[in-house]
Design a protein around this motif. Sequence first.
Motif, PDB file in Angstrom:
ATOM      1  N   LEU A 176      47.063 -73.519 -23.609  1.00 20.01           N
ATOM      2  CA  LEU A 176      46.991 -74.930 -23.974  1.00 20.01           C
ATOM      3  C   LEU A 176      46.397 -75.763 -22.842  1.00 20.01           C
ATOM      4  N   PHE A 177      46.838 -75.500 -21.615  1.00 13.79           N
ATOM      5  CA  PHE A 177      46.286 -76.245 -20.471  1.00 13.79           C
ATOM      6  C   PHE A 177      44.798 -75.944 -20.297  1.00 13.79           C
ATOM      7  N   ASP A 178      44.415 -74.677 -20.513  1.00 14.92           N
ATOM      8  CA  ASP A 178      43.000 -74.303 -20.401  1.00 14.92           C
ATOM      9  C   ASP A 178      42.152 -75.004 -21.460  1.00 14.92           C
ATOM     10  N   GLN A 179      42.776 -75.338 -22.589  1.00 10.97           N
ATOM     11  CA  GLN A 179      42.065 -76.047 -23.654  1.00 10.97           C
ATOM     12  C   GLN A 179      41.897 -77.531 -23.346  1.00 10.97           C
ATOM     13  N   GLY A 180      42.588 -78.007 -22.307  1.00 12.39           N
ATOM     14  CA  GLY A 180      42.464 -79.406 -21.921  1.00 12.39           C
ATOM     15  C   GLY A 180      43.562 -80.313 -22.433  1.00 12.39           C
ATOM     16  N   TYR A 181      44.631 -79.741 -23.014  1.00 11.86           N
ATOM     17  CA  TYR A 181      45.711 -80.568 -23.526  1.00 11.86           C
ATOM     18  C   TYR A 181      46.544 -81.158 -22.393  1.00 11.86           C
ATOM     19  N   ALA A 182      47.079 -82.355 -22.620  1.00  8.41           N
ATOM     20  CA  ALA A 182      47.893 -83.046 -21.632  1.00  8.41           C
ATOM     21  C   ALA A 182      49.277 -82.411 -21.545  1.00  8.41           C
ATOM     22  N   VAL A 183      49.961 -82.703 -20.429  1.00  6.55           N
ATOM     23  CA  VAL A 183      51.287 -82.109 -20.183  1.00  6.55           C
ATOM     24  C   VAL A 183      52.253 -82.422 -21.318  1.00  6.55           C
ATOM     25  N   ASN A 184      52.312 -83.683 -21.737  1.00  9.98           N
ATOM     26  CA  ASN A 184      53.266 -84.055 -22.777  1.00  9.98           C
ATOM     27  C   ASN A 184      52.953 -83.383 -24.114  1.00  9.98           C
ATOM     28  N   TYR A 185      51.666 -83.172 -24.397  1.00  6.58           N
ATOM     29  CA  TYR A 185      51.300 -82.496 -25.652  1.00  6.58           C
ATOM     30  C   TYR A 185      51.724 -81.029 -25.597  1.00  6.58           C
ATOM     31  N   VAL A 186      51.537 -80.410 -24.439  1.00  2.32           N
ATOM     32  CA  VAL A 186      51.979 -79.020 -24.271  1.00  2.32           C
ATOM     33  C   VAL A 186      53.488 -78.943 -24.462  1.00  2.32           C
ATOM     34  N   GLY A 187      54.194 -79.922 -23.883  1.00  2.00           N
ATOM     35  CA  GLY A 187      55.648 -79.957 -24.040  1.00  2.00           C
ATOM     36  C   GLY A 187      56.074 -80.084 -25.492  1.00  2.00           C
ATOM     37  N   LYS A 188      55.358 -80.890 -26.257  1.00  2.55           N
ATOM     38  CA  LYS A 188      55.682 -81.052 -27.680  1.00  2.55           C
ATOM     39  C   LYS A 188      55.455 -79.752 -28.445  1.00  2.55           C
ATOM     40  N   ASN A 189      54.422 -79.002 -28.059  1.00  7.08           N
ATOM     41  CA  ASN A 189      54.178 -77.703 -28.697  1.00  7.08           C
ATOM     42  C   ASN A 189      55.327 -76.747 -28.446  1.00  7.08           C
ATOM     43  N   ILE A 190      55.813 -76.725 -27.218  1.00  4.66           N
ATOM     44  CA  ILE A 190      56.939 -75.848 -26.890  1.00  4.66           C
ATOM     45  C   ILE A 190      58.189 -76.290 -27.640  1.00  4.66           C
ATOM     46  N   ASP A 191      58.398 -77.609 -27.743  1.00  2.00           N
ATOM     47  CA  ASP A 191      59.535 -78.127 -28.518  1.00  2.00           C
ATOM     48  C   ASP A 191      59.429 -77.679 -29.974  1.00  2.00           C
ATOM     49  N   ASN A 192      58.225 -77.705 -30.532  1.00  2.00           N
ATOM     50  CA  ASN A 192      58.033 -77.260 -31.917  1.00  2.00           C
ATOM     51  C   ASN A 192      58.353 -75.776 -32.071  1.00  2.00           C
ATOM     52  N   ILE A 193      57.943 -74.978 -31.097  1.00  2.00           N
ATOM     53  CA  ILE A 193      58.258 -73.543 -31.135  1.00  2.00           C
ATOM     54  C   ILE A 193      59.763 -73.338 -31.165  1.00  2.00           C
ATOM     55  N   LYS A 194      60.480 -74.055 -30.303  1.00  2.00           N
ATOM     56  CA  LYS A 194      61.934 -73.921 -30.235  1.00  2.00           C
ATOM     57  C   LYS A 194      62.586 -74.374 -31.545  1.00  2.00           C
ATOM     58  N   THR A 195      62.077 -75.469 -32.110  1.00  2.00           N
ATOM     59  CA  THR A 195      62.633 -75.982 -33.368  1.00  2.00           C
ATOM     60  C   THR A 195      62.488 -74.957 -34.484  1.00  2.00           C
ATOM     61  N   ILE A 196      61.288 -74.386 -34.616  1.00  2.00           N
ATOM     62  CA  ILE A 196      61.035 -73.401 -35.679  1.00  2.00           C
ATOM     63  C   ILE A 196      61.876 -72.145 -35.457  1.00  2.00           C
ATOM     64  N   CYS A 197      61.919 -71.655 -34.230  1.00  2.00           N
ATOM     65  CA  CYS A 197      62.669 -70.422 -33.946  1.00  2.00           C
ATOM     66  C   CYS A 197      64.176 -70.623 -34.142  1.00  2.00           C
ATOM     67  N   ASN A 198      64.690 -71.770 -33.748  1.00  2.00           N
ATOM     68  CA  ASN A 198      66.123 -72.036 -33.939  1.00  2.00           C
ATOM     69  C   ASN A 198      66.473 -72.113 -35.418  1.00  2.00           C
ATOM     70  N   ASP A 199      65.574 -72.704 -36.212  1.00  2.00           N
ATOM     71  CA  ASP A 199      65.803 -72.774 -37.644  1.00  2.00           C
ATOM     72  C   ASP A 199      65.738 -71.375 -38.259  1.00  2.00           C
ATOM     73  N   ALA A 200      64.798 -70.564 -37.759  1.00  2.00           N
ATOM     74  CA  ALA A 200      64.678 -69.184 -38.256  1.00  2.00           C
ATOM     75  C   ALA A 200      65.944 -68.392 -37.942  1.00  2.00           C
ATOM     76  N   PHE A 201      66.485 -68.587 -36.750  1.00  2.00           N
ATOM     77  CA  PHE A 201      67.724 -67.902 -36.356  1.00  2.00           C
ATOM     78  C   PHE A 201      68.862 -68.234 -37.322  1.00  2.00           C
ATOM     79  N   LYS A 202      68.949 -69.506 -37.729  1.00  2.00           N
ATOM     80  CA  LYS A 202      69.995 -69.927 -38.661  1.00  2.00           C
ATOM     81  C   LYS A 202      69.831 -69.263 -40.023  1.00  2.00           C
TER      82      LYS A 202
END
Length: 433
Positions: A176-202
Amino acid sequence: MAKIKYLLQSKSETSNIYVRYSINRTTVLKRKTGFIISAKDWSIDKSQPKMGREDLKIIKSKLDKLAIFINDAHNEGISKGIEFTGDWLQLQIDLFNNKIAIVELDVLTNYIDKYIAEAPYKTNQKKEIGLSTGRIGNLKLFKNVIKRYEEQMLGGKSILIKNINLQFVEKYKTWLFDQGYAVNYVGKNIDNIKTICNDAFKNDIETSIQLKNIKSISENNTPENVIYLSEEEQEQIKDTTLIREALINARKWLLLGCLVGQRGGDLLDISEKNIKDINGIKIIELKQQKTGKLVAIPLLPEALEIIESGMPYKISLPRFNEYIKDVCKEAKLNERILGRKKPKANSPTVKDIYPKYEVVTSHICRRSFATNFYGRIPTPILMNITAHGTERMFLNYIGKTTYDNAYQMLEYFSKLAPRDKAPAAEAIENSGN
């Protein structure tokens, strides 16, 4: 009688070994075996690895055992009347290699689709039922980024939820950083990953035990480029001659936005029904989409002038972002500043030096309001209108430090003297009784 033959389809050093299973003249199945070999170590005549090295003998032994496994499954399937297809052959290969069958929701992009489909029933940040349109749009963009990552980094192979661990997140973050995305956008992507995975776990989908250790990231430092419209620039925009009706309308929204301090979506939803009269004082009352908070914003004379000349008609946020760039270009806001913009649609933003009008977006309304009125209106009141949760967030937002805040407080207290309440403040306070 069914026949098995192994073959390669490339001449690379990492060639897949395929199995061709000929059941009869019309049913010939072919799939990858899951084994890889260098083409130079393969005997085309014998359809097997060349002998000599120990590692090649091991591969041959496994292929021999796989052939027996497939033939046994075929013989058993005949007695059960099973239909022999490519999927059947793939299943036998997976069983032989001790692979667990992958169900549809094990795939990350499939689960994102499921999560979006269930959006009307999900609990949002306000502890209410139903995700906002903006949140759903964010998830769709997230899925598109994941698909690009799969294409560029995994050769099109789907990401399985169970494989999302710390190592995966680090690789994804780096990309993501190599693609030129900003720090906060990268953080939001990671938050989305965690949200989806936590829901999958449930929902009993297998997830990595490292999921709880995945941490998000965000920019904690003062923004390096706080882009806002000064009051002089707003006057410049106001005095610019515009011909297109769309730009005249967008200018009204832009100037009004700089005086009410709301996010783009909330700003463009304002209509006559949001204008209230409390004891002779005109205010805008609205419920913010993101926070669910009800706010009342006194209308300054400049804002009243815009509204009394006729409320701007409603437009979409993408169109607003497009038009205000044109408005600012016509107003000759050509100062070259550090900012971010997308070189093309669906691409990451690129940080560089641009003419100011090119990096103007709806966000400039809220930031201009906060920046221009800082030091003139007490910070807690500004924060209540802009909906910043903490003073630190607010100061970072407008590019100020705690020292700036201290000076602002000293100046405010130096001017403070016992006197009657201002009529506007008294009117708003009395309205709550």
